[in-house]
Design a protein around this motif. Sequence first.
Motif, PDB file in Angstrom:
ATOM      1  N   TYR A 135       0.947  -1.236   0.086  1.00 28.77           N
ATOM      2  CA  TYR A 135      -0.065   0.017  -0.099  1.00 28.77           C
ATOM      3  C   TYR A 135       0.934   1.288  -0.009  1.00 28.77           C
ATOM      4  N   ARG A 136       0.506   2.241  -0.940  1.00 31.13           N
ATOM      5  CA  ARG A 136       1.391   3.431  -1.131  1.00 31.13           C
ATOM      6  C   ARG A 136       0.414   4.622  -1.175  1.00 31.13           C
ATOM      7  N   GLN A 137       0.471   5.559  -0.222  1.00 28.59           N
ATOM      8  CA  GLN A 137      -0.385   6.667  -0.569  1.00 28.59           C
ATOM      9  C   GLN A 137       0.617   8.013  -1.074  1.00 28.59           C
ATOM     10  N   LYS A 138       0.722   7.985  -2.436  1.00 27.58           N
ATOM     11  CA  LYS A 138       1.530   8.910  -2.946  1.00 27.58           C
ATOM     12  C   LYS A 138       0.751   9.961  -3.712  1.00 27.58           C
ATOM     13  N   GLY A 139      -0.598   9.883  -3.854  1.00 26.25           N
ATOM     14  CA  GLY A 139      -1.337  10.793  -4.300  1.00 26.25           C
ATOM     15  C   GLY A 139      -1.649  10.489  -5.944  1.00 26.25           C
ATOM     16  N   LEU A 140      -2.459  11.521  -6.516  1.00 22.95           N
ATOM     17  CA  LEU A 140      -2.581  11.138  -7.818  1.00 22.95           C
ATOM     18  C   LEU A 140      -2.573  12.645  -8.537  1.00 22.95           C
ATOM     19  N   LEU A 141      -2.078  12.524  -9.660  1.00 24.81           N
ATOM     20  CA  LEU A 141      -2.205  13.847 -10.643  1.00 24.81           C
ATOM     21  C   LEU A 141      -2.967  13.610 -11.818  1.00 24.81           C
ATOM     22  N   TYR A 142      -4.060  14.370 -12.189  1.00 21.52           N
ATOM     23  CA  TYR A 142      -4.987  14.455 -13.010  1.00 21.52           C
ATOM     24  C   TYR A 142      -4.818  15.519 -14.048  1.00 21.52           C
ATOM     25  N   LEU A 143      -4.346  14.896 -15.146  1.00 21.28           N
ATOM     26  CA  LEU A 143      -3.883  15.799 -16.405  1.00 21.28           C
ATOM     27  C   LEU A 143      -5.132  15.786 -17.544  1.00 21.28           C
ATOM     28  N   ALA A 196       8.902  13.239 -14.987  1.00 24.07           N
ATOM     29  CA  ALA A 196       8.846  12.484 -16.317  1.00 24.07           C
ATOM     30  C   ALA A 196       7.322  12.601 -16.986  1.00 24.07           C
ATOM     31  N   ALA A 197       6.587  13.335 -16.297  1.00 23.79           N
ATOM     32  CA  ALA A 197       5.093  13.609 -16.951  1.00 23.79           C
ATOM     33  C   ALA A 197       5.077  14.262 -18.137  1.00 23.79           C
ATOM     34  N   ALA A 198       3.983  13.930 -18.962  1.00 23.31           N
ATOM     35  CA  ALA A 198       3.943  14.726 -20.320  1.00 23.31           C
ATOM     36  C   ALA A 198       4.427  16.175 -20.156  1.00 23.31           C
ATOM     37  N   PRO A 199       5.334  16.590 -21.041  1.00 25.32           N
ATOM     38  CA  PRO A 199       5.754  18.111 -21.163  1.00 25.32           C
ATOM     39  C   PRO A 199       4.619  19.012 -21.691  1.00 25.32           C
ATOM     40  N   GLY A 200       4.791  20.291 -21.079  1.00 20.60           N
ATOM     41  CA  GLY A 200       3.865  21.394 -21.525  1.00 20.60           C
ATOM     42  C   GLY A 200       2.430  21.283 -20.768  1.00 20.60           C
ATOM     43  N   CYS A 201       2.207  20.687 -19.856  1.00 17.16           N
ATOM     44  CA  CYS A 201       1.126  20.812 -19.089  1.00 17.16           C
ATOM     45  C   CYS A 201       1.015  21.884 -18.263  1.00 17.16           C
ATOM     46  N   GLU A 202       0.095  22.875 -18.303  1.00 17.79           N
ATOM     47  CA  GLU A 202       0.042  24.106 -17.811  1.00 17.79           C
ATOM     48  C   GLU A 202      -0.679  24.033 -16.198  1.00 17.79           C
ATOM     49  N   GLN A 203      -1.693  22.954 -16.271  1.00 18.15           N
ATOM     50  CA  GLN A 203      -2.421  22.827 -15.016  1.00 18.15           C
ATOM     51  C   GLN A 203      -2.816  21.493 -14.982  1.00 18.15           C
ATOM     52  N   ALA A 204      -3.279  21.229 -13.906  1.00 16.86           N
ATOM     53  CA  ALA A 204      -3.691  19.867 -13.376  1.00 16.86           C
ATOM     54  C   ALA A 204      -4.437  19.537 -12.264  1.00 16.86           C
ATOM     55  N   LEU A 205      -5.150  18.498 -11.806  1.00 15.62           N
ATOM     56  CA  LEU A 205      -5.764  18.544 -10.415  1.00 15.62           C
ATOM     57  C   LEU A 205      -4.706  17.523  -9.656  1.00 15.62           C
ATOM     58  N   TRP A 206      -4.860  17.830  -8.269  1.00 21.03           N
ATOM     59  CA  TRP A 206      -3.600  17.146  -7.409  1.00 21.03           C
ATOM     60  C   TRP A 206      -4.728  16.286  -6.425  1.00 21.03           C
ATOM     61  N   MET A 207      -4.678  15.177  -6.063  1.00 21.90           N
ATOM     62  CA  MET A 207      -5.356  14.665  -5.013  1.00 21.90           C
ATOM     63  C   MET A 207      -4.354  13.938  -3.951  1.00 21.90           C
ATOM     64  N   PRO A 208      -3.704  14.586  -2.720  1.00 20.90           N
ATOM     65  CA  PRO A 208      -2.525  13.944  -2.491  1.00 20.90           C
ATOM     66  C   PRO A 208      -2.870  12.642  -1.395  1.00 20.90           C
ATOM     67  N   THR A 209      -4.232  12.407  -1.263  1.00 22.05           N
ATOM     68  CA  THR A 209      -4.662  11.338  -0.220  1.00 22.05           C
ATOM     69  C   THR A 209      -4.646  10.150  -1.202  1.00 22.05           C
ATOM     70  N   ARG A 267       4.023   8.175  -8.822  1.00 20.41           N
ATOM     71  CA  ARG A 267       2.564   8.164  -8.245  1.00 20.41           C
ATOM     72  C   ARG A 267       1.765   7.936  -9.507  1.00 20.41           C
ATOM     73  N   VAL A 268       0.517   7.791  -9.079  1.00 17.13           N
ATOM     74  CA  VAL A 268      -0.356   7.287 -10.515  1.00 17.13           C
ATOM     75  C   VAL A 268      -0.649   8.764 -11.096  1.00 17.13           C
ATOM     76  N   VAL A 269      -0.636   8.705 -12.255  1.00 17.49           N
ATOM     77  CA  VAL A 269      -0.947   9.762 -13.273  1.00 17.49           C
ATOM     78  C   VAL A 269      -2.041   9.380 -14.215  1.00 17.49           C
ATOM     79  N   LEU A 270      -3.053  10.159 -14.074  1.00 16.35           N
ATOM     80  CA  LEU A 270      -4.040   9.793 -15.153  1.00 16.35           C
ATOM     81  C   LEU A 270      -4.410  10.808 -16.139  1.00 16.35           C
ATOM     82  N   MET A 271      -4.735  10.717 -17.381  1.00 12.39           N
ATOM     83  CA  MET A 271      -4.892  11.549 -18.371  1.00 12.39           C
ATOM     84  C   MET A 271      -5.698  11.022 -19.390  1.00 12.39           C
ATOM     85  N   ASP A 272      -6.767  11.446 -19.857  1.00 15.27           N
ATOM     86  CA  ASP A 272      -7.502  11.165 -20.980  1.00 15.27           C
ATOM     87  C   ASP A 272      -8.136   9.718 -20.636  1.00 15.27           C
ATOM     88  N   GLY A 273      -8.573   9.546 -19.252  1.00 14.15           N
ATOM     89  CA  GLY A 273      -9.295   8.065 -18.979  1.00 14.15           C
ATOM     90  C   GLY A 273      -8.121   7.026 -18.866  1.00 14.15           C
TER      91      GLY A 273
END
Length: 366
Positions: free
Chosen positions: A87-95, A128-141, A238-244
């Motif tokens: 179990y790892r609680q590293k949060g999730l980035l929504y691109l 290492a996430a996709a370059p050029g992202c100007e904003q995202a949603l971040w859920m730390p828990t 951490r988990v990264v989510l983009m376009d489903g």
Amino acid sequence: MSDFLIIGGGVIGMMTALQLADAGQSVTLVERGECGREASWAGGGIVSPLYPWRHAAPVSRLSRWSEGFYPELSLRLLEETGIDPEYRQKGLLYLRVEDEEQALGWAREAGKPLERVGPEVIYAKEPAAAPGCEQALWMPTLGSIRNPRLGSALRARLAAMPTVTLREHEAVISLERDASGAVVGARTQEELVTAQRVIVCGGAWAAQLLESVEVTLPVRPVKGQMILFKAPPGLVQRVVLMDGRYVIPRGDGRVLAGSTLEEAGFDKATTQEARESLWQSATQIVPALVDCEVEHHWAGLRPGSPEGIPFTGAVPGVENLWVNAGHYRNGLVLAPASSRLLVDELLGREPILDPAPYRLEGRLGE
């Protein structure tokens, strides 16, 4: 004769067996293959619905309860079995989230930490996430768990419990009724296995089992394919989510990428088309994965249901029969809460949540 017979050895069936055994009940669990090897093994292990604000309220309520349970369960299983579910609680980035305002509104109402962040936070969290992202949603828990290891740990714990009997590689042919119509057990290829009460946790196969007692459960198989990259440790944190689609890191550096949604019946064959599509999505999320070997490619069958709301409770009109199935993409996410809700009902305890939205009454044959 056991107090309970559970049909289906996925995470939901095993968690149900564990909670019943913890409460002093005797349990027989019958699984058509090896416990923890179907959808429970095939998924990604994210301990949250992918886009929680897009789900019905009953799914969100189960999810929130389960999220808080996984850290405790993981530590318990590690102590009892020596198997670390990781179990790892590293949060999730929504691109690239199209419905950001809806997501932020949901978070405010639910009291969940979710914020809009800029590139300085994005690339500090995930260089290492996709370059050029100007904003995202971040859920730390948000947490994730290595689901094959979770299944192995649950199986090992159950095998060591004196009140639990595991019967693997025994396919259930039908449920068995007595002269009054009450379910008294299940007929396997080997014999009739009896119990005081029977619980169907058969995942995508649950509807087939209930057909033998003339109950129509609207649960169907929905295929999902995934791939695994052999990546260097630390490439993805951490988990990264983009376009489903998503990438999920493991402790040893490997990175899962998923997943497809396919209406293909019980066909679990992998396809080159899906492999290429998943590779394209993963390498868009983390371009450095281009240089990493695809080590594995597999498919599993999710138990699809209306709105993804599981069927949890007694089967109306059929004595001694209960169901916990139809969790769709969120079986691992919802397993702790839905199994606890069912066990509360079976043992006459105060339920953790209002069980009404999950009951079968009025929902069969939808």
